[in-house]
Design a protein around this motif. Structure first.
Motif, PDB file in Angstrom:
ATOM      1  N   PHE A 111       1.757  -6.077   4.483  1.00 14.70           N
ATOM      2  CA  PHE A 111       0.721  -5.044   4.477  1.00 14.70           C
ATOM      3  C   PHE A 111       1.405  -3.752   4.034  1.00 14.70           C
ATOM      4  CE2 PHE A 111      -0.118  -8.188   7.720  1.00 14.70           C
ATOM      5  CZ  PHE A 111      -1.440  -8.558   7.474  1.00 14.70           C
ATOM      6  N   GLN A 112       0.929  -3.163   2.931  1.00 10.86           N
ATOM      7  CA  GLN A 112       1.664  -2.066   2.308  1.00 10.86           C
ATOM      8  C   GLN A 112       0.736  -0.935   1.881  1.00 10.86           C
ATOM      9  OE1 GLN A 112       5.210  -2.454   1.441  1.00 10.86           O
ATOM     10  NE2 GLN A 112       5.250  -0.281   0.905  1.00 10.86           N
ATOM     11  N   PHE A 113       1.125   0.303   2.238  1.00 11.66           N
ATOM     12  CA  PHE A 113       0.488   1.507   1.699  1.00 11.66           C
ATOM     13  C   PHE A 113       1.347   1.994   0.541  1.00 11.66           C
ATOM     14  CE2 PHE A 113       0.317   6.158   1.516  1.00 11.66           C
ATOM     15  CZ  PHE A 113      -1.030   6.330   1.213  1.00 11.66           C
ATOM     16  N   ILE A 114       0.714   2.364  -0.601  1.00 17.76           N
ATOM     17  CA  ILE A 114       1.440   2.693  -1.829  1.00 17.76           C
ATOM     18  C   ILE A 114       0.950   4.025  -2.381  1.00 17.76           C
ATOM     19  CG2 ILE A 114       2.152   1.839  -4.093  1.00 17.76           C
ATOM     20  CD1 ILE A 114       0.846  -0.891  -3.170  1.00 17.76           C
ATOM     21  N   ALA A 115       1.868   4.833  -2.880  1.00 10.71           N
ATOM     22  CA  ALA A 115       1.555   6.067  -3.593  1.00 10.71           C
ATOM     23  C   ALA A 115       2.377   6.103  -4.875  1.00 10.71           C
ATOM     24  CB  ALA A 115       1.861   7.292  -2.738  1.00 10.71           C
ATOM     25  N   SER A 116       1.793   6.597  -5.953  1.00  9.27           N
ATOM     26  CA  SER A 116       2.529   6.675  -7.214  1.00  9.27           C
ATOM     27  C   SER A 116       2.008   7.814  -8.075  1.00  9.27           C
ATOM     28  CB  SER A 116       2.422   5.363  -7.996  1.00  9.27           C
ATOM     29  OG  SER A 116       1.123   5.194  -8.525  1.00  9.27           O
ATOM     30  N   THR A 117       2.857   8.259  -9.015  1.00  4.17           N
ATOM     31  CA  THR A 117       2.441   9.241 -10.004  1.00  4.17           C
ATOM     32  C   THR A 117       1.632   8.541 -11.104  1.00  4.17           C
ATOM     33  OG1 THR A 117       4.522   8.945 -11.191  1.00  4.17           O
ATOM     34  CG2 THR A 117       4.432  10.700  -9.539  1.00  4.17           C
ATOM     35  N   LYS A 118       0.978   9.351 -11.941  1.00  6.38           N
ATOM     36  CA  LYS A 118       0.132   8.809 -13.018  1.00  6.38           C
ATOM     37  C   LYS A 118       0.508   9.489 -14.332  1.00  6.38           C
ATOM     38  CE  LYS A 118      -4.273   8.441 -11.989  1.00  6.38           C
ATOM     39  NZ  LYS A 118      -5.621   8.794 -11.466  1.00  6.38           N
ATOM     40  N   LEU A 119       1.741   9.272 -14.766  1.00 11.64           N
ATOM     41  CA  LEU A 119       2.260   9.869 -15.991  1.00 11.64           C
ATOM     42  C   LEU A 119       2.266   8.835 -17.117  1.00 11.64           C
ATOM     43  CD1 LEU A 119       5.252  11.799 -14.361  1.00 11.64           C
ATOM     44  CD2 LEU A 119       2.982  12.694 -14.974  1.00 11.64           C
ATOM     45  N   PRO A 120       2.323   9.265 -18.367  1.00 14.21           N
ATOM     46  CA  PRO A 120       2.196   8.329 -19.496  1.00 14.21           C
ATOM     47  C   PRO A 120       3.332   7.326 -19.645  1.00 14.21           C
ATOM     48  CG  PRO A 120       1.729  10.583 -20.186  1.00 14.21           C
ATOM     49  CD  PRO A 120       2.314  10.670 -18.816  1.00 14.21           C
ATOM     50  N   LEU A 169       9.099   2.282 -16.074  1.00 16.46           N
ATOM     51  CA  LEU A 169       9.100   2.763 -17.447  1.00 16.46           C
ATOM     52  C   LEU A 169       8.065   1.963 -18.239  1.00 16.46           C
ATOM     53  CD1 LEU A 169      10.386   4.363 -19.837  1.00 16.46           C
ATOM     54  CD2 LEU A 169      11.991   2.448 -20.082  1.00 16.46           C
ATOM     55  N   LYS A 170       7.178   2.675 -18.938  1.00 20.01           N
ATOM     56  CA  LYS A 170       6.107   2.021 -19.685  1.00 20.01           C
ATOM     57  C   LYS A 170       6.207   2.401 -21.156  1.00 20.01           C
ATOM     58  CE  LYS A 170       1.060   1.585 -19.911  1.00 20.01           C
ATOM     59  NZ  LYS A 170      -0.229   2.035 -19.331  1.00 20.01           N
TER      60      LYS A 170
END
Length: 340
Positions: free
Chosen positions: A247-256, A312-313
């Protein structure tokens, strides 16, 4: 090398080559004693594998839109600390007043730290099993070593993720079925991730994404002991089932291109291995009556973990790396191909 992930996972359910050769002697010290030792010996390996199995379920909190998908090749490794490599063996725990035999360390200590499945004894550690009714009847048993200087427990998966509507994403991971030599095993997992920020009107302009994940992983394995146990008998095998929940709570940035993610999670799981078949002990002081399905070993995990990672995308190609802090720390790398 292609069987390494299976060999590590099956270490939860089977003795090392030394332990397999000494299984006759270990059972000769009594079934209850063999079970007690096996539980202490294998528990750190089982717990480490359960942590390793649950790395890299996610690489962002931003779930894919309807029809978006990602295929990943994932390699995980739980870090083996010194505390996982040995346990305190108290000789009093191995002496039942109702038994006709007594157990003692060959060097006379009351308690001693001995190797787990993840460690190694610096020198051979022997125990002496003697008959109370006939002190001249004794047996000397060398305790088994573990993996030695290996610093991690690896697992590897192929994983897929598919975006659904309303901020939902379904995931599945698979370790293809193995049927080679004396080993049979397979592993699969399923997960569901929900992004909370997708349900907000301002989702498009928020710089971060927040989501939650629930994931289940299952391992079923079988190890044929007939050739390696060194004991007369029939249909000797070890069968293991390992199940975990994350069970995991996740936060992330939204960069290109480059993003960072992290979160707080909770792992719960249990691993149970049954030593099955018929065993006729010939190297011990107990009666050589056939022993049927002698014992089971089990282990449970229940721990909080923290996660940090980066991704990395570059078009359809993505690369991510992450680290988990818990009772067993774990690191993971993922090569991902996708479209959203």
């Amino acid at each position: 090398m292609k069987k390494l992930p299976y060999v590590i996972m099956l270490y939860l359910i089977a003795f090392t080559s030394n332990a397999q050769n000494d299984l006759d002697a270990l059972l000769g010290a009594g079934v209850e004693n063999a079970e007690r030792f096996a539980n202490d010996f294998l528990r750190p390996g089982a717990n480490g594998a359960m942590h390793s199995m649950n790395a890299n379920w996610f690489n962002t909190a931003d779930v894919k839109p309807l029809g978006g998908f990602e295929i990943s090749i994932i390699a995980n490794a739980s870090v083996i600390k010194n505390e996982h490599k040995s346990f305190l063996m108290n000789i009093a725990d191995y002496n039942n007043p109702s038994d006709d035999f007594a157990v003692e360390f060959a060097e006379g200590a009351d308690a001693q730290r001995v190797s787990t499945a993840l460690g190694e004894n610096n020198n051979d550690i022997d125990i002496i099993v003697s008959s109370k009714s006939n002190p001249l009847l004794t047996d000397r048993i060398t305790l088994p070593n573990g993996l030695g200087d290996l610093g991690f427990l690896p697992t590897a998966f192929i994983q897929g993720a598919l975006g659904l509507s309303k901020g939902l994403e379904i995931k599945a991971r698979l370790l293809p079925k193995l049927n080679a030599d004396d080993i049979e095993g397979s592993m699969f997992g399923v997960g569901l991730q929900a992004e909370f920020t997708k349900w907000l009107p301002a989702d498009k302009i928020l710089p971060v994404a927040l989501s939650g994940l629930v994931a289940y992983t299952n391992l079923d394995a079988r190890y044929d002991l007939t050739k390696s146990s060194g004991i007369n008998g029939d249909n000797q095998r070890v069968e293991n089932t390992t199940k975990t929940w994350l069970f995991q709570f996740i936060a992330s940035t939204k960069l290109p291109i480059i993003n960072f993610y992290g979160g707080l999670g909770y792992i719960s799981g249990d691993s149970k291995s049954n030593v099955l078949g018929t065993y006729v002990v010939t190297n011990g002081i107990i009666d050589s009556e056939p022993i049927v399905d002698p014992f089971s070993v089990s282990s449970k995990v229940s721990s909080v973990r923290g996660t940090i990672g980066t991704k990395l995308k570059l078009g359809f190609f993505r690369l991510n790396a992450e680290y988990h802090l818990s009772n067993f720390n774990a690191l993971s790398l993922g090569i991902n191909f996708g479209f959203r």
